[in-house]
Design a protein around this motif. Structure first.
Motif, mmCIF file in Angstrom:
data_model
loop_
_atom_site.group_PDB
_atom_site.id
_atom_site.type_symbol
_atom_site.label_atom_id
_atom_site.label_comp_id
_atom_site.label_asym_id
_atom_site.label_seq_id
_atom_site.Cartn_x
_atom_site.Cartn_y
_atom_site.Cartn_z
ATOM 1 N N ARG A 84 -36.609 28.101 63.027
ATOM 2 C CA ARG A 84 -35.544 28.427 63.983
ATOM 3 C C ARG A 84 -34.197 28.598 63.303
ATOM 4 N NH1 ARG A 84 -38.095 24.145 66.756
ATOM 5 N NH2 ARG A 84 -36.342 22.750 66.297
ATOM 6 N N HIS A 85 -34.035 28.004 62.134
ATOM 7 C CA HIS A 85 -32.706 27.948 61.509
ATOM 8 C C HIS A 85 -32.742 28.448 60.064
ATOM 9 C CE1 HIS A 85 -31.275 25.749 64.994
ATOM 10 N NE2 HIS A 85 -32.229 24.850 64.835
ATOM 11 N N SER A 86 -33.326 29.615 59.846
ATOM 12 C CA SER A 86 -33.429 30.157 58.485
ATOM 13 C C SER A 86 -32.388 31.232 58.194
ATOM 14 C CB SER A 86 -34.831 30.744 58.253
ATOM 15 O OG SER A 86 -35.063 31.839 59.130
ATOM 16 N N ALA A 87 -31.543 31.573 59.168
ATOM 17 C CA ALA A 87 -30.545 32.628 58.965
ATOM 18 C C ALA A 87 -29.377 32.116 58.128
ATOM 19 C CB ALA A 87 -30.030 33.134 60.312
ATOM 20 N N PRO A 88 -28.759 32.981 57.322
ATOM 21 C CA PRO A 88 -27.592 32.570 56.529
ATOM 22 C C PRO A 88 -26.342 32.460 57.392
ATOM 23 C CG PRO A 88 -28.050 34.894 56.176
ATOM 24 C CD PRO A 88 -29.175 34.370 57.026
ATOM 25 N N GLY A 89 -25.389 31.645 56.924
ATOM 26 C CA GLY A 89 -24.066 31.608 57.527
ATOM 27 C C GLY A 89 -23.954 30.828 58.815
ATOM 28 N N THR A 90 -24.969 30.065 59.189
ATOM 29 C CA THR A 90 -24.906 29.260 60.405
ATOM 30 C C THR A 90 -24.533 27.823 60.063
ATOM 31 O OG1 THR A 90 -27.226 28.589 60.320
ATOM 32 C CG2 THR A 90 -26.720 30.697 61.394
ATOM 33 N N PRO A 91 -24.056 27.050 61.031
ATOM 34 C CA PRO A 91 -23.796 25.619 60.756
ATOM 35 C C PRO A 91 -25.047 24.898 60.261
ATOM 36 C CG PRO A 91 -22.749 26.266 62.811
ATOM 37 C CD PRO A 91 -23.596 27.433 62.388
ATOM 38 N N GLU A 92 -26.222 25.276 60.794
ATOM 39 C CA GLU A 92 -27.463 24.610 60.397
ATOM 40 C C GLU A 92 -27.824 24.867 58.937
ATOM 41 O OE1 GLU A 92 -27.355 24.746 64.752
ATOM 42 O OE2 GLU A 92 -27.030 26.274 63.198
ATOM 43 N N SER A 93 -27.310 25.959 58.352
ATOM 44 C CA SER A 93 -27.624 26.231 56.951
ATOM 45 C C SER A 93 -26.929 25.258 56.007
ATOM 46 C CB SER A 93 -27.254 27.673 56.586
ATOM 47 O OG SER A 93 -25.856 27.878 56.628
ATOM 48 N N SER A 94 -26.040 24.426 56.544
ATOM 49 C CA SER A 94 -25.406 23.393 55.714
ATOM 50 C C SER A 94 -26.265 22.140 55.614
ATOM 51 C CB SER A 94 -24.031 23.030 56.275
ATOM 52 O OG SER A 94 -24.151 22.358 57.518
ATOM 53 N N LEU A 95 -27.437 22.146 56.244
ATOM 54 C CA LEU A 95 -28.353 21.006 56.164
ATOM 55 C C LEU A 95 -29.468 21.310 55.191
ATOM 56 C CD1 LEU A 95 -29.775 18.766 58.953
ATOM 57 C CD2 LEU A 95 -31.395 19.997 57.490
ATOM 58 N N PHE A 96 -29.814 20.316 54.387
ATOM 59 C CA PHE A 96 -30.935 20.419 53.448
ATOM 60 C C PHE A 96 -31.742 19.135 53.538
ATOM 61 C CE2 PHE A 96 -33.074 19.704 49.445
ATOM 62 C CZ PHE A 96 -33.604 20.943 49.131
ATOM 63 N N ALA A 97 -33.057 19.298 53.611
ATOM 64 C CA ALA A 97 -33.932 18.133 53.708
ATOM 65 C C ALA A 97 -35.049 18.218 52.680
ATOM 66 C CB ALA A 97 -34.530 18.040 55.116
ATOM 67 N N THR A 98 -35.413 17.073 52.155
ATOM 68 C CA THR A 98 -36.599 16.920 51.324
ATOM 69 C C THR A 98 -37.464 15.849 51.959
ATOM 70 O OG1 THR A 98 -35.520 17.563 49.258
ATOM 71 C CG2 THR A 98 -37.495 16.231 49.078
ATOM 72 N N PHE A 99 -38.714 16.196 52.228
ATOM 73 C CA PHE A 99 -39.643 15.263 52.851
ATOM 74 C C PHE A 99 -40.731 14.952 51.834
ATOM 75 C CE2 PHE A 99 -41.476 14.429 57.395
ATOM 76 C CZ PHE A 99 -41.659 13.093 57.061
ATOM 77 N N PHE A 100 -40.734 13.704 51.316
ATOM 78 C CA PHE A 100 -41.779 13.253 50.408
ATOM 79 C C PHE A 100 -42.938 12.744 51.262
ATOM 80 C CE2 PHE A 100 -38.080 12.991 47.616
ATOM 81 C CZ PHE A 100 -38.574 13.542 46.454
ATOM 82 N N VAL A 101 -43.929 13.599 51.442
ATOM 83 C CA VAL A 101 -45.099 13.240 52.245
ATOM 84 C C VAL A 101 -46.107 12.627 51.275
ATOM 85 C CG1 VAL A 101 -46.748 14.078 53.943
ATOM 86 C CG2 VAL A 101 -44.543 15.199 53.719
ATOM 87 N N LYS A 102 -46.045 11.315 51.156
ATOM 88 C CA LYS A 102 -46.744 10.617 50.087
ATOM 89 C C LYS A 102 -48.152 10.201 50.487
ATOM 90 C CE LYS A 102 -42.396 8.694 48.306
ATOM 91 N NZ LYS A 102 -41.682 7.465 47.898
#
Length: 496
Positions: A251-269
């Motif tokens: 839903r939030h893959s477009a450039p230049g949006t407020p959501e593009s300032s979020l980055f997540a890493t999920f360690f699915v261990k």
């Protein structure tokens, strides 16, 4: 009078040799006749000229974090270790960075001297020479793009067909053969065209907010780490949480949006580790209240009997960046590792996520085994596939499939587990994440020799296409021009 440049040379009898012979992955040893440690570009040229004149096999490394044995095999006579080429300084309208500088050194220098930032990786000890050559991405990439999207010039020592060695600078404005050389270093991988001694960075105009031509560092970051106990998950809740991670990024893959300032890493261990760990950061200048981050985290487990243990808060930029980074110190040292990768253009199916659950929930001693899901998209996806050598420009997430262990006698056990998980997850496309459809190939900075083996890659796409797609032909053109003798080669190098 001609000045003679003599870099530091370390042979087998030197007590420092044993330390230098270790790479980050202890499955492999780097054991040349000698290591050469230059401190200037001229010393690189001098050492390389002597090596090719004497007919010696040569390789180079910056941080030593290559996952495969590209530097140690075939065994070289000489390895150039670039650690001492680590200066960060102003250049003409940008910043010049030595190829041996680490991510941590560059981040600190940019911030402390100029309040600037680049989208570099989260692993602080990785060297710039390898990171940038493979494209380079990290926690700022959804906001700022890939590292190579900010590259303006590369300085590289090359060997021509007469064995002459010279230092060449190729820029983003060059055309023809020089233009090909520059372009090849925007994602063509390390160890292919020459020895990179320095990069120069100047950001695209819409991102260059500081006088030095780079983006301004955020004043603050929202950071959060959430630990989810494995015991709280059954298959249904596991599949739901992982699916929601991907769906948010769709839903939030477009450039230049407020959501593009979020980055997540999920360690699915693996369940042996007892927890899954989510790491999230967001630019607090964009969203002072942290609403986007909080909604993202809460949305993963909403309505499920799963609770996480959270910590973090609002931090200054450099502190927050270091809080989220992954250092190579402590008990990760000395590990034998294997990794694979995939670009995801859409959310995997529930059946695929059930495969992931079963393998991570299996009776296997996987204390250091996991699948790492990383945010992608945003500013990365603004560019066309052929604009840089890094062609994956419409993905929403990137995954790294990893296992680590200490004992060599357990190689078969751990490699078998990793291969079984990866190949079953992508069973519908020949055991690999083919380009097109739901996936878009693999990341050359996480190299995987299994992709060259028909027993593991049963698709109709060769490994070159999985990494480079249609850009491979132009990389071959650059290889023929700039490394005609194939001086720089390894088991997955560009074929001339």
């Amino acid at each position: 009078m001609t000045q003679i440049f003599e870099p530091v040379t370390i042979g087998r009898k030197d007590p420092r040799y044993i330390e230098l012979s270790h790479s980050d992955n202890h499955r492999f040893a780097v054991e040349p006749n000698e290591f050469v440690i230059p401190s200037t570009a001229d010393e690189v040229v001098h050492a390389l000229r002597k090596a090719v004149t004497d007919g010696l096999g040569v390789a180079c490394r910056s941080g030593g974090h290559c996952g495969q044995n590209f530097v140690g095999a075939p065994q070289r006579d000489l390895v150039l270790d670039m650690h001492n080429l680590n200066t960060v300084s102003l250049s003409d309208g940008g910043v010049r960075v030595g190829a041996g500088a680490t991510v941590d050194q560059v981040q600190k220098a940019l911030f402390r001297r100029w309040n600037a930032a680049l989208p570099l990786g989260a692993c602080s000890a990785v060297g710039m020479g390898g990171l940038v050559a493979g494209g380079g991405y990290g926690p700022l990439s959804r906001q700022l793009g890939l590292a190579v999207d900010h590259l303006r010039a590369v300085e590289v020592a090359v060997v021509d067909d007469s064995r002459n060695v010279r230092l060449v600078t190729a820029t983003a404005d060059d055309t023809g053969e020089l233009g090909d050389l520059f372009w090849a270093h925007t994602g063509g991988g390390g160890g292919n065209f020459g020895v990179v001694t320095a990069y120069e960075f100047r950001s695209p105009q819409h991102l260059a907010t500081e006088e030095i031509g780079l983006p301004r560092a955020a004043s603050r970051l929202h950071v959060k780490k959430v630990v989810y106990p494995w015991a709280m998950f059954d298959e249904s809740s596991f599949v739901t949480v992982i699916r929601r991670f991907f769906e948010w990024h769709e839903r939030h893959s477009a450039p230049g949006t407020p959501e593009s300032s979020l980055f997540a890493t999920f360690f699915v261990k693996h369940k042996s580790a007892q927890v899954l760990e989510l790491m999230v950061q967001q630019d607090a200048d964009v969203d002072p209240d942290g609403r986007i981050l909080e909604q993202f985290v809460a949305g993963l487990t909403e309505g499920l009997p799963v609770m996480g243990i959270a910590r973090g808060g609002v931090m200054s930029w450099l502190t927050g960046t270091r809080y989220m980074s992954q250092a190579d110190c402590g008990d990760v040292m000395g590990a034998r590792t294997a990794s694979k990768s995939a670009y995801h253009r859409t959310t995997p199916t529930d059946d695929q996520l059930s495969v992931l659950y079963r393998h991570l929930n299996s009776d296997y001693p996987g204390f250091a085994s996991y699948v790492m899901l990383n945010s992608y998209g945003g500013e990365i996806n603004r560019r066309a596939s052929s604009e840089t050598a890094s062609p994956q420009r419409d993905s929403i997430a990137k995954s790294s499939w990893f296992c680590g262990w200490l004992e060599s006698e357990l190689d078969g056990l751990h490699l078998g587990w990793l291969r079984g998980l990866y190949e079953e997850f992508f069973a519908g496309t020949g055991g690999v994440p083919v380009t097109g459809g739901a996936t878009d190939g693999c990341y050359i900075n996480y190299p995987d020799l299994d992709l060259t083996d028909p027993a593991h890659n049963r698709s109709d796409q060769p490994w070159q296409h999985l990494y480079y797609k249609d850009n491979y032909a132009r990389l071959q053109t650059a290889k023929r021009t700039w490394d005609p003798l194939n001086t720089f080669h390894h088991s997955m190098s560009i074929a001339p």
